[in-house]
Write a protein that holds these residues in place. Sequence first.
Motif, mmCIF file in Angstrom:
data_model
loop_
_atom_site.group_PDB
_atom_site.id
_atom_site.type_symbol
_atom_site.label_atom_id
_atom_site.label_comp_id
_atom_site.label_asym_id
_atom_site.label_seq_id
_atom_site.Cartn_x
_atom_site.Cartn_y
_atom_site.Cartn_z
ATOM 1 N N LEU A 103 0.838 -1.189 0.000
ATOM 2 C CA LEU A 103 0.000 0.000 0.000
ATOM 3 C C LEU A 103 0.872 1.237 0.000
ATOM 4 N N LYS A 104 0.386 2.265 -0.654
ATOM 5 C CA LYS A 104 1.065 3.550 -0.562
ATOM 6 C C LYS A 104 0.391 4.303 0.562
ATOM 7 N N LEU A 105 1.149 4.608 1.591
ATOM 8 C CA LEU A 105 0.532 5.255 2.737
ATOM 9 C C LEU A 105 0.057 6.655 2.366
ATOM 10 N N ILE A 106 -1.031 7.061 2.982
ATOM 11 C CA ILE A 106 -1.514 8.431 2.739
ATOM 12 C C ILE A 106 -0.771 9.391 3.684
ATOM 13 N N ASP A 107 -0.925 10.681 3.429
ATOM 14 C CA ASP A 107 -0.117 11.671 4.145
ATOM 15 C C ASP A 107 -0.206 11.559 5.661
ATOM 16 N N ALA A 108 -1.422 11.427 6.172
ATOM 17 C CA ALA A 108 -1.570 11.368 7.635
ATOM 18 C C ALA A 108 -0.830 10.163 8.200
ATOM 19 N N GLN A 109 -0.876 9.049 7.463
ATOM 20 C CA GLN A 109 -0.162 7.852 7.921
ATOM 21 C C GLN A 109 1.350 8.097 7.900
ATOM 22 N N ILE A 110 1.821 8.729 6.803
ATOM 23 C CA ILE A 110 3.256 8.992 6.692
ATOM 24 C C ILE A 110 3.724 9.891 7.837
ATOM 25 N N VAL B 58 -10.464 6.954 13.573
ATOM 26 C CA VAL B 58 -11.656 6.106 13.522
ATOM 27 C C VAL B 58 -11.299 4.732 12.952
ATOM 28 N N THR B 59 -12.180 3.771 13.143
ATOM 29 C CA THR B 59 -11.925 2.449 12.572
ATOM 30 C C THR B 59 -11.814 2.580 11.059
ATOM 31 N N GLY B 60 -10.832 1.901 10.507
ATOM 32 C CA GLY B 60 -10.646 1.983 9.057
ATOM 33 C C GLY B 60 -9.820 3.176 8.617
ATOM 34 N N SER B 61 -9.230 3.887 9.585
ATOM 35 C CA SER B 61 -8.437 5.055 9.203
ATOM 36 C C SER B 61 -6.991 4.687 8.913
ATOM 37 N N GLY B 62 -6.669 3.417 9.041
ATOM 38 C CA GLY B 62 -5.337 2.971 8.638
ATOM 39 C C GLY B 62 -4.331 2.853 9.766
ATOM 40 N N LYS B 63 -4.808 2.659 10.988
ATOM 41 C CA LYS B 63 -3.886 2.551 12.122
ATOM 42 C C LYS B 63 -3.003 1.318 12.006
ATOM 43 N N THR B 64 -3.632 0.196 11.629
ATOM 44 C CA THR B 64 -2.862 -1.037 11.555
ATOM 45 C C THR B 64 -1.724 -0.925 10.545
ATOM 46 N N GLU B 65 -2.005 -0.254 9.435
ATOM 47 C CA GLU B 65 -0.935 -0.040 8.454
ATOM 48 C C GLU B 65 0.199 0.777 9.061
ATOM 49 N N VAL B 66 -0.145 1.741 9.903
ATOM 50 C CA VAL B 66 0.889 2.537 10.570
ATOM 51 C C VAL B 66 1.715 1.636 11.499
ATOM 52 N N ARG C 276 -3.182 -11.735 11.601
ATOM 53 C CA ARG C 276 -2.949 -12.348 10.305
ATOM 54 C C ARG C 276 -2.220 -11.423 9.345
ATOM 55 N N ARG C 277 -2.616 -10.167 9.366
ATOM 56 C CA ARG C 277 -1.950 -9.205 8.482
ATOM 57 C C ARG C 277 -0.475 -9.076 8.847
ATOM 58 N N PHE C 278 -0.201 -9.056 10.130
ATOM 59 C CA PHE C 278 1.199 -9.008 10.566
ATOM 60 C C PHE C 278 1.948 -10.248 10.118
ATOM 61 N N VAL D 234 -9.574 5.419 5.237
ATOM 62 C CA VAL D 234 -8.778 5.320 4.021
ATOM 63 C C VAL D 234 -9.642 4.838 2.859
ATOM 64 N N VAL D 235 -10.379 3.784 3.120
ATOM 65 C CA VAL D 235 -11.252 3.270 2.070
ATOM 66 C C VAL D 235 -12.695 3.401 2.529
ATOM 67 N N GLY D 236 -13.586 3.385 1.576
ATOM 68 C CA GLY D 236 -14.990 3.484 1.946
ATOM 69 C C GLY D 236 -15.411 4.895 2.278
ATOM 70 N N GLY E 86 -19.696 -0.681 5.771
ATOM 71 C CA GLY E 86 -19.268 0.222 4.703
ATOM 72 C C GLY E 86 -17.780 0.396 4.566
ATOM 73 N N ARG E 87 -17.036 -0.706 4.659
ATOM 74 C CA ARG E 87 -15.592 -0.583 4.631
ATOM 75 C C ARG E 87 -15.000 -0.809 3.247
ATOM 76 N N SER E 88 -15.710 -0.476 2.192
ATOM 77 C CA SER E 88 -15.087 -0.591 0.879
ATOM 78 C C SER E 88 -15.645 0.464 -0.071
HETATM 79 P P1 ADP Z 1 -7.655 0.634 11.350
HETATM 80 O O1 ADP Z 1 -6.582 -0.188 11.964
HETATM 81 O O2 ADP Z 1 -7.552 2.080 11.713
HETATM 82 O O3 ADP Z 1 -9.035 0.094 11.499
HETATM 83 P P2 ADP Z 1 -6.613 -0.414 8.874
HETATM 84 O O4 ADP Z 1 -5.142 -0.195 8.932
HETATM 85 O O5 ADP Z 1 -7.127 -1.754 9.180
HETATM 86 O O6 ADP Z 1 -7.368 0.667 9.782
HETATM 87 O O7 ADP Z 1 -7.122 0.039 7.435
HETATM 88 C C1 ADP Z 1 -8.447 -0.139 7.018
HETATM 89 C C2 ADP Z 1 -8.454 -0.655 5.611
HETATM 90 O O8 ADP Z 1 -7.829 0.297 4.758
HETATM 91 C C3 ADP Z 1 -7.677 -1.931 5.435
HETATM 92 O O9 ADP Z 1 -8.363 -2.761 4.566
HETATM 93 C C4 ADP Z 1 -6.355 -1.489 4.850
HETATM 94 O O10 ADP Z 1 -5.795 -2.483 4.026
HETATM 95 C C5 ADP Z 1 -6.750 -0.276 4.049
HETATM 96 N N1 ADP Z 1 -5.682 0.718 3.996
HETATM 97 C C6 ADP Z 1 -4.995 1.221 5.034
HETATM 98 N N2 ADP Z 1 -4.097 2.141 4.616
HETATM 99 C C7 ADP Z 1 -4.210 2.205 3.272
HETATM 100 C C8 ADP Z 1 -3.561 2.985 2.245
HETATM 101 N N3 ADP Z 1 -2.597 3.859 2.542
HETATM 102 N N4 ADP Z 1 -3.949 2.791 0.975
HETATM 103 C C9 ADP Z 1 -4.933 1.917 0.671
HETATM 104 N N5 ADP Z 1 -5.582 1.159 1.580
HETATM 105 C C10 ADP Z 1 -5.240 1.296 2.874
#
Ligand code: ADP
Length: 837
Positions: free
Chosen positions: A281-288, A311-319, A349-351, A467-469, A689-691
Motif C-alpha cells: 500500500l502507498k501510505l496516505i499523508d496522515a499515515q506517513i 476512527v476504525t478503518g483510518s489505517g492505524k494497523t498499516e501505521v 494475520r496481516r502481521f 482510508v477506504v470506503g 461500509g468498509r469498501s
Molecule cells: P484501522 O486499523 O484504523 O481500522 P486499517 O489499517 O485496518 O485501519 O485500514 C483499514 C483498511 O484500509 C484496510 O483494509 C487497509 O488495508 C486499508 N488501507 C490502510 N491504509 C491504506 C492505504 N494507505 N492505501 C490503501 N488502503 C489502505
Amino acid sequence: MRVVPLTGGGRIGRSLTYFVPEHLRDKLKIGSVVAVEVRRSIRIGVVIGFEELDESDKSTPFKIKEVLAVYTDEELLSEAGVAIARWIGSYYFCSLRDALSPFSPEIRVLQATTILVAPDQDKFSRTLSSLGLLFASADAISMETRADGSVRISKKELIEALRSGTMSEKKADETILKWIDTGILTAEIGIRTRIRQLGQDSYMSITKQAMESDWTKLRSDRQRQVLKLLKETGGTLSREEIAREVSRGQPALRALVKKGFLEEIIDESLLLKGEPPEPELKLIDAQIDAVETVTQAMESGKPATFLLFGVTGSGKTEVYMEVCRRALSMGKSATVLVPEIALTYQTVRRFMKAFPGRIALLHSELTERERLHEWRLARRGQRDIVIGARSALFVPMPDRGVIIVDEESETAYKQQQRPRYHAREVARRMAKSEGSVLLLGSATPSIETFHAAKQGTYKLLRLPHRVVGGALPEVKLVRPDISQVPGSPRTETIEVDGRKMPVGLMSPLLRDEMERTLQMEKQVLLFLNMRGFARSLICSGCGMVPMCPMCAVSLTFHRSSRSQLCHHCGHREPAPVSCVRCGNHDLKFLGWGTERLEAEVRTVFPNAKMLRMDRDTVTSRGKRRTIVEAVRKREVDILLGTQMIAKGLDFPSVRLVGVISADQSLYLPDFRAAERTFQLMTQVIGRAGRSDDIEQKGGGLAIIQTYDPENRILIAACSQDYESFYENEIVLRQRFGYPPSLHIARTVISGADKDDVEEVSFRLGRALDKTKPDPTSSMLGPASAPLERLEGRWRYHCLLKASRVSTLAKWLAGARRNIRVPGGVRLDIDIDPMSMM
Ligand code: ADP
Ligand code: ZN
C-alpha cells in the motif's frame, strides 16, 4: 543476597536471605535464577538484590543457608526486568513473587536436580574398569569436562552402563552412593528445564496429496474422521484441537503422516504460506506523518508515548506495520499488544503475512509448550516481533524499539488476578526504562489516555479519515418496535418446545434494510451482546427465576443444549420443565440472546446463508478461522454474534450493521459504563461500509435499536464523535472524582461465610477510615459488591480515592497492618480497577 522463591507452594511472597558461596560469587547478579532451600525443599528463585551480611552476627535467629546452584545456561531475567517487577509490586500493591510471575514462564519450568561430578576423571575411569565394565558401555557415559578439570556425569547414563554390566537397578544406586561416600563422585545441585523440546508437532495440516486423492475410501474410520475435520476447518489444526474432536486419534495421525496425507507444522505463520501476499500500500499523508514522527523518536532512543487516534478503518494497523518495518530496519525489535487474539484475528494475520518467519505469537489459546516455544524464540532474538495479548509484553525482547498497544482502551489489558497490572501502564514503565517508544492506538481512547494526550503527556497523532470506503456509515437510532404493524403480513413465529413465539427482535426498519442489503448481494452483521437463547427462564405462576447456586446471577437458558448456564462461573444444569418452587409448567423466557436471534433470522430470511459467532459456536481456533474465512469469501450473507463480531473484523462487503439492543450496557453500576457503551457502539458501527464498492452504492448503514434514542452517548457514537463524548465525560469524571482526576483502589473482601466477610469488611472499613491520609482522599463503602456472590464466595467492596497511587498504597498498607484477615476470607486489592462488579 535476597532471593524470591518462585516455585513451590506456600505463601512465601517475601524475599529470603542467603549466603553466596565463594565459587558462585561472580556468577550471580540481580535477575539470576538460583536454587535455594526453603523449609527443607529445594526451590527455584530469582535474585533481587545483594546486601552485606555479617556471618558472625548472632542476632539472626536462624542459620542463613547458602545458595545451592545458579542457572547459567541463559539469562532468563534481566536486572531491568527485576526493576519493573519491583515497580509492579509497589504500584499494584502485591508481593514481589506475584509481580515476578508474568516475567517467569521459563523460570517456572526449571527444576533442581542432582548432578554427579567426578573430581578426578582418571580415578573414576579406573573405578569403572575395575568393575569389569565393558569398554563400550563405559564409553556410552557422556562426560562433560568443566573448567576446574572435574567432569560432569549423566546419572541416567551411568546407571544404564552399570546395569548393562548385569547390575540390578538397586545395586547400581547403591554403588553410586558408595562412590559418593568415598569421594570418587560428588553430588551437586543443578538446575535444568523440564521442558526442553518445545513446540514440536503442534499443528497438523492436510496435504495437497490428500486433497487430490480419494481419501473417503480409507479403511480406518478415525483417519477419515481426522481428514474430514481438517478439510472442514480450513486445513490445519493443532493436535489438541484434533484430539478434542476425534478421540484416540493419535495413531491415526501417525498413519496419515506416513501416507503423506498430513504434514506437521510447527510455526503458525507457515499456515499463511500458500496465500497471496497483501498488496503493497502507498501510505496516505496522515499515515506517513505518524510513521515519521514515531520513527524519529525511535531513532533518538529517548522514551516517548504517542496516541494514534483515528476512527476504525483510518489505517492505524498499516501505521503499526510500517513502524515495525522501520524498527526492524534499524536492527531493533518490536512488541505488539492486541487485546485478545480471539477478537483481533485479522490484525494478527496481516502481521503474519507482512513479516513471514519473523513473528512470535503469544496468546492464551496456546498450550504451555507452544507458549514457551514462542517466548524462547523471541527472547533469543530468533524472532523480531512478538505479538500477543497482555502477557506478551513480558517477553524480554533484545533492543526493543517500540511497544505498540492496539485498542488501548480495551479492558482485556488489565489482568484480573494478581498481579492486577494494566499492560499499558507497565508498557509505559518499560519504555521509559529501556528508552523505547510506546505507541498507543484507538478509535475510542480511554478517557485517561485522551486526557494525557490533551495535557501533552502523550503526543497526539491523528488519522482523521477512513482510508477506504470514505464516509462513515449512516446511523439510525430506532425504537425496537416489536409490536407488529396491524394488518402487516409479518406474523412469523418461531417454535420452542412445541410452543409458538412471535418473531420480534428485529424492528420493521431493520428488517427492510436487511432485505435490501441481501438484494444488493451485500452482507449484514447483527450484534447482540448476550449468548444463549434467553437471559433466563421465569415462572409465569410465581415469578421464580432460576439462579446460579454459586453466584448471585440468574442462569441463562441455552436452547441448543437444553440447559441453563451461569455466564460467570460456568455452572451448568439441565433446564427445568417446571418451576422448582410452585411446580407450574408454564415457564416463560426473560430477555433474549443470540440463539433466539438466530432462530428469528432463519424464519424471516430462510434463504439467506447465516452464521452465528459467539463463545458457544467458536470452540476452537479452527472454528473461528472457518467462520471468518466464510464471511470474507462471502459464503455468508448474515453474520450474527456477540462482542466477537464487534471488534477487529474487517469485512469489506458488509453494508448493514444492526444492533439489537444498545440499552444493555448503558446502565451497569460502573463509572465506565458510558465509556464502554460508546466504544462498543462505535466499534460495531465501524464494521459497516468498509469498501469503495459499498461507498458507490450509497454507503454503509447502521441501525441501532434503543428505548432511549435521545441518549447523548448513543448520539455521539452515531457520528463517531469521540471528542464531544470526551468533553462531556471528562467533566463528569472530574465532578465525581473518578479517573483521570483521581486514582482509585478497590478492596474486595470475599469468603464462603457471609457473616465473616461482612465482619472483616467492616473492620477494614473502620481501619481505613482511621488511617485516611489527607482531606483530598475519600472512601466509598464498605458495601456489598454488585456481584454480591461469585463462585460461592460472598463479596464486599470499598472504593478508595486519592490523587496519587502512592497515597493509596500508604493508606492501604497502614490499614492492612491493623487488621487480621482470618483464614477462609480473602482480601484482594485492585489499583486502577477496570471492573467495579
Ligand atoms: P484501522 O486499523 O484504523 O481500522 P486499517 O489499517 O485496518 O485501519 O485500514 C483499514 C483498511 O484500509 C484496510 O483494509 C487497509 O488495508 C486499508 N488501507 C490502510 N491504509 C491504506 C492505504 N494507505 N492505501 C490503501 N488502503 C489502505
Ligand atoms: Zn455461577
